[in-house]
Scaffold this motif. Structure first.
Motif, short mmCIF file in Angstrom:
data_model
loop_
_atom_site.label_atom_id
_atom_site.label_comp_id
_atom_site.label_asym_id
_atom_site.label_seq_id
_atom_site.Cartn_x
_atom_site.Cartn_y
_atom_site.Cartn_z
N ASN A 17 0.95 -1.12 0.12
CA ASN A 17 0.10 -0.08 -0.05
C ASN A 17 0.80 1.24 -0.06
O ASN A 17 1.78 1.29 0.81
N ARG A 19 0.54 5.69 -0.57
CA ARG A 19 -0.31 6.91 -0.73
C ARG A 19 0.58 7.83 -1.58
O ARG A 19 1.93 8.11 -1.39
N ARG A 88 -9.09 12.03 -7.35
CA ARG A 88 -8.61 10.65 -6.86
C ARG A 88 -8.96 9.14 -7.26
O ARG A 88 -9.98 9.37 -7.90
N GLU A 89 -7.89 8.69 -7.04
CA GLU A 89 -8.06 7.28 -7.81
C GLU A 89 -7.04 6.12 -6.88
O GLU A 89 -6.20 6.59 -6.23
N THR A 90 -7.51 4.98 -7.17
CA THR A 90 -6.65 4.00 -6.62
C THR A 90 -6.03 3.10 -7.75
O THR A 90 -6.93 2.52 -8.51
N GLU A 92 -3.38 -0.28 -8.93
CA GLU A 92 -2.45 -1.30 -8.81
C GLU A 92 -1.48 -1.29 -9.85
O GLU A 92 -1.82 -1.16 -11.32
N ARG A 101 -0.40 -1.09 -4.63
CA ARG A 101 -1.60 -0.56 -4.50
C ARG A 101 -1.48 0.92 -4.04
O ARG A 101 -1.09 1.16 -3.03
N GLN A 102 -1.76 1.81 -5.09
CA GLN A 102 -1.54 3.44 -4.76
C GLN A 102 -2.87 3.96 -4.69
O GLN A 102 -3.62 4.11 -5.73
N GLU A 103 -3.00 4.78 -3.62
CA GLU A 103 -4.21 5.73 -3.58
C GLU A 103 -3.48 7.10 -3.88
O GLU A 103 -2.36 7.43 -3.15
N GLN A 104 -3.77 7.97 -4.97
CA GLN A 104 -3.37 9.10 -5.24
C GLN A 104 -4.27 10.12 -5.34
O GLN A 104 -5.41 9.98 -5.73
N HIS A 105 -3.86 11.42 -5.17
CA HIS A 105 -4.64 12.48 -5.14
C HIS A 105 -4.02 13.42 -6.19
O HIS A 105 -2.85 13.67 -6.24
#
Length: 166
Positions: A17, A19, A88-90, A92, A101-105
């Motif tokens: 994970n 961010r 925003r998106e998530t 992989e 698995r990246q949550e990015q703003h």
């Protein structure tokens, strides 16, 4: 990223994970700045992407976006100038033999123009980023080159009010 790209390189261990914060840097001509690079574990996998990257421990998305923008482009702004995320998106993806698995703003910043300075690149960026370019949205929408995120032309048109081509 296509399903084939996602499954071909899927690592057996769980995704790490992460961010991240990214900046949609748009100049007065309506062009967006993208960096060009590749995955060191897959040198043939080349792509264009927005400035930005992983957040440091305890860092907010806006603070990370400010830091990454300065490191990757030389442009120094304040968190207030960036404002709130516009998307925003998530995702992989594999990079350098690891699966993330990246949550990015994403933040939008308009500038009259900017001469990119990449002297702030870290070691991995110096080794894997080989170009930068200001892209007109219309050209970005029709390029056969790989662009991340794939929705970028549609997102930029929505954010900048540029009409879809007829």
């Amino acid at each position: 990223m296509t399903d084939a790209e996602l499954t071909v390189d899927r690592a057996p261990e769980p995704a790490r994970n992460r961010r991240a914060a990214r900046v949609l840097l748009v100049d007065s001509a309506g062009r967006v700045l993208l960096l060009h690079g590749y995955d060191p574990a897959r040198p043939g996998h080349r792509y264009w992407f927005t400035p930005g990257g992983g957040l440091e421990s305890g860092e907010t998305p806006v603070d990370g976006a400010v830091r990454e923008l300065a490191e990757e482009t030389g442009l120094r702004v304040t968190p207030t100038e960036l404002g709130a995320p516009v998307w925003r998106e998530t995702v992989e993806f594999p990079f350098d033999g690891r699966w993330y698995r990246q949550e990015q703003h994403f933040f939008l910043l308009r500038v009259p123009n900017w001469q990119v300075d990449t002297s702030g690149f870290d070691d991995i960026e110096r080794r894997t980023i080989d170009a930068h370019r200001w892209w007109p949205v219309g050209e970005l929408a029709t390029t056969p080159e790989r662009v991340y995120p794939p929705e970028l032309p549609t997102l930029l048109r929505r954010l900048t009010g540029e009409a879809e081509p007829c």
